[in-house]
Motif scaffolding. Structure first.
Motif, PDB file in Angstrom:
ATOM      1  N   PRO A  30      46.130  41.954  47.429  1.00 22.32           N
ATOM      2  CA  PRO A  30      45.645  41.643  46.196  1.00 22.32           C
ATOM      3  C   PRO A  30      44.988  40.127  45.557  1.00 22.32           C
ATOM      4  O   PRO A  30      45.541  39.456  46.897  1.00 22.32           O
ATOM      5  N   ILE A  31      43.923  39.641  45.198  1.00 24.95           N
ATOM      6  CA  ILE A  31      43.452  38.562  44.659  1.00 24.95           C
ATOM      7  C   ILE A  31      43.316  37.718  43.669  1.00 24.95           C
ATOM      8  O   ILE A  31      42.788  38.972  42.525  1.00 24.95           O
ATOM      9  N   ARG A  32      43.671  37.201  42.994  1.00 25.87           N
ATOM     10  CA  ARG A  32      44.117  36.573  41.490  1.00 25.87           C
ATOM     11  C   ARG A  32      42.758  35.921  41.155  1.00 25.87           C
ATOM     12  O   ARG A  32      42.010  34.435  42.256  1.00 25.87           O
ATOM     13  N   ARG A  56      40.122  34.196  38.205  1.00 26.70           N
ATOM     14  CA  ARG A  56      40.346  33.570  36.182  1.00 26.70           C
ATOM     15  C   ARG A  56      40.314  35.203  35.469  1.00 26.70           C
ATOM     16  O   ARG A  56      40.714  34.899  34.092  1.00 26.70           O
ATOM     17  N   ALA A  57      39.544  35.697  36.361  1.00 32.11           N
ATOM     18  CA  ALA A  57      39.460  37.161  34.887  1.00 32.11           C
ATOM     19  C   ALA A  57      40.561  38.183  35.182  1.00 32.11           C
ATOM     20  O   ALA A  57      40.033  39.691  35.053  1.00 32.11           O
ATOM     21  N   GLY A  58      40.801  37.920  36.317  1.00 33.13           N
ATOM     22  CA  GLY A  58      42.367  38.561  36.733  1.00 33.13           C
ATOM     23  C   GLY A  58      42.463  38.891  38.226  1.00 33.13           C
ATOM     24  O   GLY A  58      42.324  38.576  39.186  1.00 33.13           O
ATOM     25  N   LEU A  59      43.367  40.456  38.329  1.00 34.50           N
ATOM     26  CA  LEU A  59      43.880  40.178  39.271  1.00 34.50           C
ATOM     27  C   LEU A  59      42.762  41.291  40.427  1.00 34.50           C
ATOM     28  O   LEU A  59      42.708  42.429  39.357  1.00 34.50           O
ATOM     29  N   VAL A  60      42.372  40.727  41.112  1.00 37.12           N
ATOM     30  CA  VAL A  60      41.512  42.101  41.327  1.00 37.12           C
ATOM     31  C   VAL A  60      42.075  42.555  42.750  1.00 37.12           C
ATOM     32  O   VAL A  60      42.615  42.125  43.961  1.00 37.12           O
ATOM     33  N   GLU A  61      42.643  43.662  43.750  1.00 37.13           N
ATOM     34  CA  GLU A  61      42.532  44.194  44.723  1.00 37.13           C
ATOM     35  C   GLU A  61      42.390  44.666  45.120  1.00 37.13           C
ATOM     36  O   GLU A  61      41.182  46.099  45.625  1.00 37.13           O
ATOM     37  N   ASP A 107      31.702  39.893  34.745  1.00 40.46           N
ATOM     38  CA  ASP A 107      32.550  38.952  34.778  1.00 40.46           C
ATOM     39  C   ASP A 107      33.364  38.995  35.792  1.00 40.46           C
ATOM     40  O   ASP A 107      33.623  37.828  36.667  1.00 40.46           O
ATOM     41  N   LEU A 108      33.900  39.903  36.547  1.00 42.46           N
ATOM     42  CA  LEU A 108      34.861  40.034  37.783  1.00 42.46           C
ATOM     43  C   LEU A 108      33.962  40.315  38.894  1.00 42.46           C
ATOM     44  O   LEU A 108      34.755  39.286  39.393  1.00 42.46           O
ATOM     45  N   ALA A 109      32.653  40.403  38.969  1.00 48.51           N
ATOM     46  CA  ALA A 109      31.540  40.211  39.597  1.00 48.51           C
ATOM     47  C   ALA A 109      31.765  38.230  40.351  1.00 48.51           C
ATOM     48  O   ALA A 109      31.707  38.122  41.113  1.00 48.51           O
ATOM     49  N   ALA A 110      31.542  37.536  38.759  1.00 49.54           N
ATOM     50  CA  ALA A 110      31.106  36.277  38.549  1.00 49.54           C
ATOM     51  C   ALA A 110      32.411  35.305  39.414  1.00 49.54           C
ATOM     52  O   ALA A 110      32.641  34.925  39.813  1.00 49.54           O
ATOM     53  N   ALA A 111      33.383  35.744  38.591  1.00 45.82           N
ATOM     54  CA  ALA A 111      34.878  35.828  38.824  1.00 45.82           C
ATOM     55  C   ALA A 111      35.153  35.422  40.501  1.00 45.82           C
ATOM     56  O   ALA A 111      35.396  34.694  40.838  1.00 45.82           O
ATOM     57  N   LEU A 112      35.039  36.142  40.997  1.00 49.26           N
ATOM     58  CA  LEU A 112      35.038  37.054  42.469  1.00 49.26           C
ATOM     59  C   LEU A 112      33.887  35.667  43.454  1.00 49.26           C
ATOM     60  O   LEU A 112      34.564  35.476  44.419  1.00 49.26           O
ATOM     61  N   ARG A 113      32.742  34.925  42.782  1.00 42.83           N
ATOM     62  CA  ARG A 113      31.966  34.000  42.924  1.00 42.83           C
ATOM     63  C   ARG A 113      33.152  32.656  43.523  1.00 42.83           C
ATOM     64  O   ARG A 113      32.223  32.198  44.479  1.00 42.83           O
ATOM     65  N   GLU A 114      33.342  33.369  42.739  1.00 42.32           N
ATOM     66  CA  GLU A 114      34.260  31.757  42.574  1.00 42.32           C
ATOM     67  C   GLU A 114      35.416  31.600  43.305  1.00 42.32           C
ATOM     68  O   GLU A 114      36.025  30.080  42.905  1.00 42.32           O
ATOM     69  N   VAL A 115      35.701  32.369  43.583  1.00 41.69           N
ATOM     70  CA  VAL A 115      37.177  31.984  44.452  1.00 41.69           C
ATOM     71  C   VAL A 115      36.949  31.036  45.848  1.00 41.69           C
ATOM     72  O   VAL A 115      35.927  31.642  46.439  1.00 41.69           O
ATOM     73  N   ALA A 117      36.190  29.598  49.205  1.00 44.54           N
ATOM     74  CA  ALA A 117      35.496  30.246  50.439  1.00 44.54           C
ATOM     75  C   ALA A 117      36.474  30.250  51.738  1.00 44.54           C
ATOM     76  O   ALA A 117      36.694  31.318  52.325  1.00 44.54           O
ATOM     77  N   VAL A 118      37.719  29.458  51.332  1.00 42.72           N
ATOM     78  CA  VAL A 118      38.712  29.783  52.631  1.00 42.72           C
ATOM     79  C   VAL A 118      39.003  30.697  52.423  1.00 42.72           C
ATOM     80  O   VAL A 118      39.380  31.637  53.564  1.00 42.72           O
ATOM     81  N   PHE A 119      38.956  31.825  51.527  1.00 48.23           N
ATOM     82  CA  PHE A 119      39.683  33.083  51.320  1.00 48.23           C
ATOM     83  C   PHE A 119      38.603  34.248  52.506  1.00 48.23           C
ATOM     84  O   PHE A 119      38.804  35.467  52.841  1.00 48.23           O
ATOM     85  N   GLY A 120      37.345  33.670  52.292  1.00 51.29           N
ATOM     86  CA  GLY A 120      36.425  34.670  53.767  1.00 51.29           C
ATOM     87  C   GLY A 120      36.302  35.206  52.468  1.00 51.29           C
ATOM     88  O   GLY A 120      35.049  36.238  52.930  1.00 51.29           O
ATOM     89  N   ILE A 121      36.100  35.739  51.278  1.00 53.36           N
ATOM     90  CA  ILE A 121      35.117  36.715  50.615  1.00 53.36           C
ATOM     91  C   ILE A 121      33.746  37.057  50.235  1.00 53.36           C
ATOM     92  O   ILE A 121      32.849  35.877  50.247  1.00 53.36           O
ATOM     93  N   THR A 122      32.904  37.520  50.939  1.00 56.60           N
ATOM     94  CA  THR A 122      31.550  37.853  51.364  1.00 56.60           C
ATOM     95  C   THR A 122      31.125  39.002  50.137  1.00 56.60           C
ATOM     96  O   THR A 122      31.481  39.703  49.899  1.00 56.60           O
ATOM     97  N   GLU A 123      30.030  38.550  49.607  1.00 60.99           N
ATOM     98  CA  GLU A 123      29.217  39.710  48.865  1.00 60.99           C
ATOM     99  C   GLU A 123      28.011  40.607  49.427  1.00 60.99           C
ATOM    100  O   GLU A 123      27.137  39.581  50.552  1.00 60.99           O
ATOM    101  N   ASP A 124      28.009  41.840  49.496  1.00 63.07           N
ATOM    102  CA  ASP A 124      27.357  42.469  50.055  1.00 63.07           C
ATOM    103  C   ASP A 124      26.019  42.247  49.241  1.00 63.07           C
ATOM    104  O   ASP A 124      26.025  43.017  47.998  1.00 63.07           O
ATOM    105  N   ASP A 125      24.742  41.918  49.114  1.00 60.55           N
ATOM    106  CA  ASP A 125      23.558  41.560  49.105  1.00 60.55           C
ATOM    107  C   ASP A 125      23.618  41.587  47.598  1.00 60.55           C
ATOM    108  O   ASP A 125      23.968  42.077  46.310  1.00 60.55           O
ATOM    109  N   PRO A 126      24.094  40.339  47.397  1.00 60.34           N
ATOM    110  CA  PRO A 126      24.730  39.581  46.086  1.00 60.34           C
ATOM    111  C   PRO A 126      22.976  39.435  45.548  1.00 60.34           C
ATOM    112  O   PRO A 126      22.111  39.755  45.780  1.00 60.34           O
ATOM    113  N   PRO A 127      23.104  39.249  44.211  1.00 61.20           N
ATOM    114  CA  PRO A 127      21.933  39.283  43.132  1.00 61.20           C
ATOM    115  C   PRO A 127      21.108  38.404  43.220  1.00 61.20           C
ATOM    116  O   PRO A 127      21.527  37.019  43.560  1.00 61.20           O
TER     117      PRO A 127
END
Length: 107
Positions: free
Chosen positions: A17-19, A21-26, A38-46, A48-58
Motif C-alpha cells: 500500500p502506498i498513500r 494525495r488521491a488516496g491509498l493505492v495498493e 488524477d490517480l496516475a498523476a498522484a503516483l507520479r508525485e510520490v 523518488a525514494v519509493f522507486g515507483i516507475t511508470e511503464d511508457d509514461p505519456p
C-alpha cells in the motif's frame, strides 16, 4: 492506461500500500494499473525514494501535434497517430502490423 511498478527488492511483500494525495493505492505483485488520470498523476508525485516507475509514461503533447500512443494502445490508435502526426496514408498505416507501427513511429 497507466502502469506503475514498485521495486520488489525494496518492498518484498506481494501487496504494497502506498498513500498518495488521491488516496491509498495498493500495488499487487509490485504492479498497479489505472485509467484514472488524477490517480496516475498522484503516483507520479510520490517521492523518488519509493522507486515507483511508470511503464511508457505519456509523452507531453505539443500544440498542434498528436500525442504518441502507449505501446499498449490498440493498433487503431497507432494507425490514427501515423496518419495525423506523420502524414501516412490510411491504407499504408492499416497494412502495417502494430509492431511495425511502433517501430517506425514510436521513437
Amino acid at each position: 492506461m497507466a502502469r506503475f511498478t514498485i521495486p520488489a527488492e525494496r518492498f518484498p511483500h506481494a501487496l504494497v500500500p502506498i498513500r498518495t494525495r488521491a488516496g491509498l493505492v495498493e500495488f499487487s505483485g509490485h504492479v498497479f494499473e489505472t485509467d484514472d488520470e488524477d490517480l496516475a498523476a498522484a503516483l507520479r508525485e510520490v517521492p523518488a525514494v519509493f522507486g515507483i516507475t511508470e511503464d511508457d509514461p505519456p509523452e507531453p503533447s505539443r500544440d498542434g501535434e498528436a500525442e504518441r500512443p502507449s505501446t499498449r494502445a490498440p493498433k487503431a490508435e497507432w494507425v490514427a497517430y501515423a496518419e495525423k502526426a506523420h502524414d501516412t496514408p490510411a491504407s499504408e498505416a492499416e497494412a502495417m502490423t502494430k509492431a511495425e507501427l511502433i517501430e517506425k513511429f514510436g521513437g
